[in-house]
Design a protein around this motif. Structure first.
Motif, PDB file in Angstrom:
ATOM      1  N   GLN A 168      10.943  -3.303   2.839  1.00 51.52           N
ATOM      2  CA  GLN A 168       9.908  -4.330   2.380  1.00 51.52           C
ATOM      3  C   GLN A 168       8.627  -4.416   3.207  1.00 51.52           C
ATOM      4  O   GLN A 168       7.315  -4.395   2.697  1.00 51.52           O
ATOM      5  CB  GLN A 168      10.445  -5.615   1.860  1.00 51.52           C
ATOM      6  N   GLU A 169       8.716  -4.448   4.310  1.00 55.53           N
ATOM      7  CA  GLU A 169       7.797  -4.762   5.385  1.00 55.53           C
ATOM      8  C   GLU A 169       7.001  -3.595   5.468  1.00 55.53           C
ATOM      9  O   GLU A 169       5.534  -3.332   5.504  1.00 55.53           O
ATOM     10  CB  GLU A 169       8.232  -4.971   6.891  1.00 55.53           C
ATOM     11  N   ARG A 170       7.510  -2.253   5.416  1.00 55.98           N
ATOM     12  CA  ARG A 170       6.830  -1.064   5.362  1.00 55.98           C
ATOM     13  C   ARG A 170       6.056  -0.858   4.269  1.00 55.98           C
ATOM     14  O   ARG A 170       4.845  -0.474   3.924  1.00 55.98           O
ATOM     15  CB  ARG A 170       7.523   0.212   5.690  1.00 55.98           C
ATOM     16  N   ALA A 171       6.483  -1.208   3.008  1.00 61.33           N
ATOM     17  CA  ALA A 171       5.967  -1.080   1.612  1.00 61.33           C
ATOM     18  C   ALA A 171       4.594  -2.050   1.567  1.00 61.33           C
ATOM     19  O   ALA A 171       3.668  -1.580   1.187  1.00 61.33           O
ATOM     20  CB  ALA A 171       7.076  -1.564   0.623  1.00 61.33           C
ATOM     21  N   ARG A 172       4.845  -3.152   2.344  1.00 63.96           N
ATOM     22  CA  ARG A 172       3.703  -4.072   1.933  1.00 63.96           C
ATOM     23  C   ARG A 172       2.506  -3.758   2.855  1.00 63.96           C
ATOM     24  O   ARG A 172       1.372  -3.797   2.538  1.00 63.96           O
ATOM     25  CB  ARG A 172       4.091  -5.563   2.871  1.00 63.96           C
ATOM     26  N   SER A 173       2.880  -3.017   4.139  1.00 62.35           N
ATOM     27  CA  SER A 173       1.798  -2.424   5.072  1.00 62.35           C
ATOM     28  C   SER A 173       1.064  -1.333   4.331  1.00 62.35           C
ATOM     29  O   SER A 173      -0.103  -1.314   4.363  1.00 62.35           O
ATOM     30  CB  SER A 173       2.379  -2.148   6.378  1.00 62.35           C
ATOM     31  N   ALA A 174       1.885  -0.464   4.011  1.00 66.15           N
ATOM     32  CA  ALA A 174       1.227   1.093   3.410  1.00 66.15           C
ATOM     33  C   ALA A 174       0.445   0.330   1.977  1.00 66.15           C
ATOM     34  O   ALA A 174      -0.660   0.816   1.756  1.00 66.15           O
ATOM     35  CB  ALA A 174       2.274   1.896   2.821  1.00 66.15           C
ATOM     36  N   ARG A 175       0.850  -0.707   1.130  1.00 68.88           N
ATOM     37  CA  ARG A 175       0.259  -0.928   0.018  1.00 68.88           C
ATOM     38  C   ARG A 175      -1.015  -1.457   0.610  1.00 68.88           C
ATOM     39  O   ARG A 175      -2.063  -1.211  -0.072  1.00 68.88           O
ATOM     40  CB  ARG A 175       1.065  -2.010  -0.785  1.00 68.88           C
ATOM     41  N   LEU A 176      -1.141  -2.521   1.242  1.00 69.47           N
ATOM     42  CA  LEU A 176      -2.495  -3.190   1.686  1.00 69.47           C
ATOM     43  C   LEU A 176      -3.384  -2.224   2.125  1.00 69.47           C
ATOM     44  O   LEU A 176      -4.843  -2.280   1.805  1.00 69.47           O
ATOM     45  CB  LEU A 176      -2.069  -4.307   2.801  1.00 69.47           C
ATOM     46  N   GLU A 185      -7.419   2.461 -11.169  1.00 66.67           N
ATOM     47  CA  GLU A 185      -6.916   3.684 -10.433  1.00 66.67           C
ATOM     48  C   GLU A 185      -5.472   3.418 -10.058  1.00 66.67           C
ATOM     49  O   GLU A 185      -5.176   2.222  -9.685  1.00 66.67           O
ATOM     50  CB  GLU A 185      -7.740   3.877  -9.233  1.00 66.67           C
ATOM     51  N   CYS A 186      -4.597   4.509  -9.862  1.00 66.88           N
ATOM     52  CA  CYS A 186      -3.358   4.418  -9.616  1.00 66.88           C
ATOM     53  C   CYS A 186      -2.962   5.053  -8.205  1.00 66.88           C
ATOM     54  O   CYS A 186      -3.752   6.128  -7.980  1.00 66.88           O
ATOM     55  CB  CYS A 186      -2.407   5.128 -10.544  1.00 66.88           C
ATOM     56  N   LEU A 187      -2.616   4.252  -7.223  1.00 65.66           N
ATOM     57  CA  LEU A 187      -2.372   4.865  -6.010  1.00 65.66           C
ATOM     58  C   LEU A 187      -1.082   5.248  -5.512  1.00 65.66           C
ATOM     59  O   LEU A 187      -0.095   4.450  -5.690  1.00 65.66           O
ATOM     60  CB  LEU A 187      -2.890   3.678  -5.067  1.00 65.66           C
ATOM     61  N   ARG A 188      -0.563   6.576  -5.644  1.00 60.14           N
ATOM     62  CA  ARG A 188       0.511   7.108  -5.481  1.00 60.14           C
ATOM     63  C   ARG A 188       1.019   6.967  -3.949  1.00 60.14           C
ATOM     64  O   ARG A 188       0.520   8.141  -3.155  1.00 60.14           O
ATOM     65  CB  ARG A 188       0.690   8.312  -6.026  1.00 60.14           C
ATOM     66  N   LEU A 189       1.982   6.368  -3.492  1.00 57.83           N
ATOM     67  CA  LEU A 189       2.081   6.221  -1.998  1.00 57.83           C
ATOM     68  C   LEU A 189       3.152   7.065  -1.397  1.00 57.83           C
ATOM     69  O   LEU A 189       3.090   7.374  -0.280  1.00 57.83           O
ATOM     70  CB  LEU A 189       2.401   4.795  -1.715  1.00 57.83           C
ATOM     71  N   GLY A 190       4.271   7.327  -2.134  1.00 54.52           N
ATOM     72  CA  GLY A 190       5.287   8.368  -1.596  1.00 54.52           C
ATOM     73  C   GLY A 190       5.996   7.709  -0.495  1.00 54.52           C
ATOM     74  O   GLY A 190       6.067   8.592   0.449  1.00 54.52           O
TER      75      GLY A 190
END
Length: 293
Positions: free
Chosen positions: A86-94, A73-78
């Protein structure tokens, strides 16, 4: 996987896959591991949406996984651009990954961090003045609200993992943002890089992280034992505490700080200095909790 179990019959596992060589290796290994146990694996691909080409790259990774016989499944975070990217991306991804794992009924989420990532995390936290707990770097098993997060590849060198996808004839995706020196982590990664491949520095830092992790585990066990002896915790968000059993030593202060964070729902560790001051004045409010005789 053995030290991270038990998993029971027909385990359902989710795997985070970026399309890089290490996460693809984890997907391959997990596919074969669950197949031998009658279980299933679901790959989760996070598209941050931060680069124009990220959507197409995510679609390419989905196609790679389909060719490997792995459901995905692909999760589109936008995510919006801005500070602390990078910190926000890691948090949103996890957050997205753990929620997706729970939604699909997968109690375990596997991440592809390796020995090099562990060394990098230790060095990065040390440079930022992290405490003893932070120097333990990444844990092989961590409890999240939605699932257990597992990192089964922490003891493996990245070159060894890259050889797996190469032998399988799979061409991994290379994220150009992982080479951008404007990010502190990337500069640190480049400084730790060893042209010989294995890297004595990486091995030493990873070994140090493991030693710090053993110390953290001992301290955690002692803290939980102290809380078990001193506190009667209720699900309605209150607790009775025996001050004598809790004690006023460093461990007692740490245990009270943990309890305050639990009762108050603190997102971050409660400061020990503030907890000690509260203990000295026999009560008060801190981090969303009220302590009183």
């Amino acid at each position: 996987m053995a030290p991270l179990g038990p998993f029971g019959a027909e385990p359902r596992l989710a795997v985070a896959v970026s399309g890089g060589p290490h996460s693809l290796t984890l997907a391959l290994l997990t596919r074969d591991w669950v197949a031998a146990r009658g279980g299933s694996v679901l790959a989760l691909v996070a598209d941050h949406g931060l680069r124009p080409e990220s959507g197409a790259e995510a679609d390419h990774v989905m196609a790679l996984l389909a060719g490997m016989g792995i459901a995905a499944e692909c999760l589109r975070l936008g995510l919006p651009a801005g500070a602390r990217l990078q910190e926000r991306a890691r948090s949103a991804r996890l957050s997205a990954l753990t929620k997706a794992a729970a939604r699909h009924g997968c109690p375990w989420l596997l991440l592809g961090h390796h020995r090099g990532d562990q060394a990098e995390t230790l060095a990065f936290r040390a440079l930022r003045g992290s405490g003893a707990a932070g120097l333990a770097a990444m844990a092989a098993l961590r409890v999240a609200p939605q699932c257990l997060i597992l990192r089964p590849l922490l003891d493996f060198a990245p070159a060894r993992l890259e050889a797996v996808v190469a032998a399988a004839g799979i061409a991994p995706v290379r994220d150009t943002s992982n080479e951008n020196p404007r990010f502190a982590r990337i500069r640190l990664r480049q400084a730790l890089a060893d042209p010989d491949g294995e890297g004595e520095g990486v091995q030493a830092l990873a070994a140090a992280a493991k030693a710090f992790a053993h110390r953290r585990a001992r301290q955690e066990a002692a803290l939980l034992a102290r809380l078990a002896a001193a506190a009667d915790i209720h699900p309605e968000a209150y607790a009775w505490v025996d001050p004598k059993a809790l004690g006023a030593d460093a461990l007692g202060v740490s245990a009270l700080a943990r309890l305050i964070g639990l009762i108050g729902g603190a997102a971050w560790p409660v400061p020990l200095e503030a907890t000690a001051a509260l203990m000295a004045r026999s009560g008060g409010s801190l981090a969303g909790a009220w302590v009183r005789p």
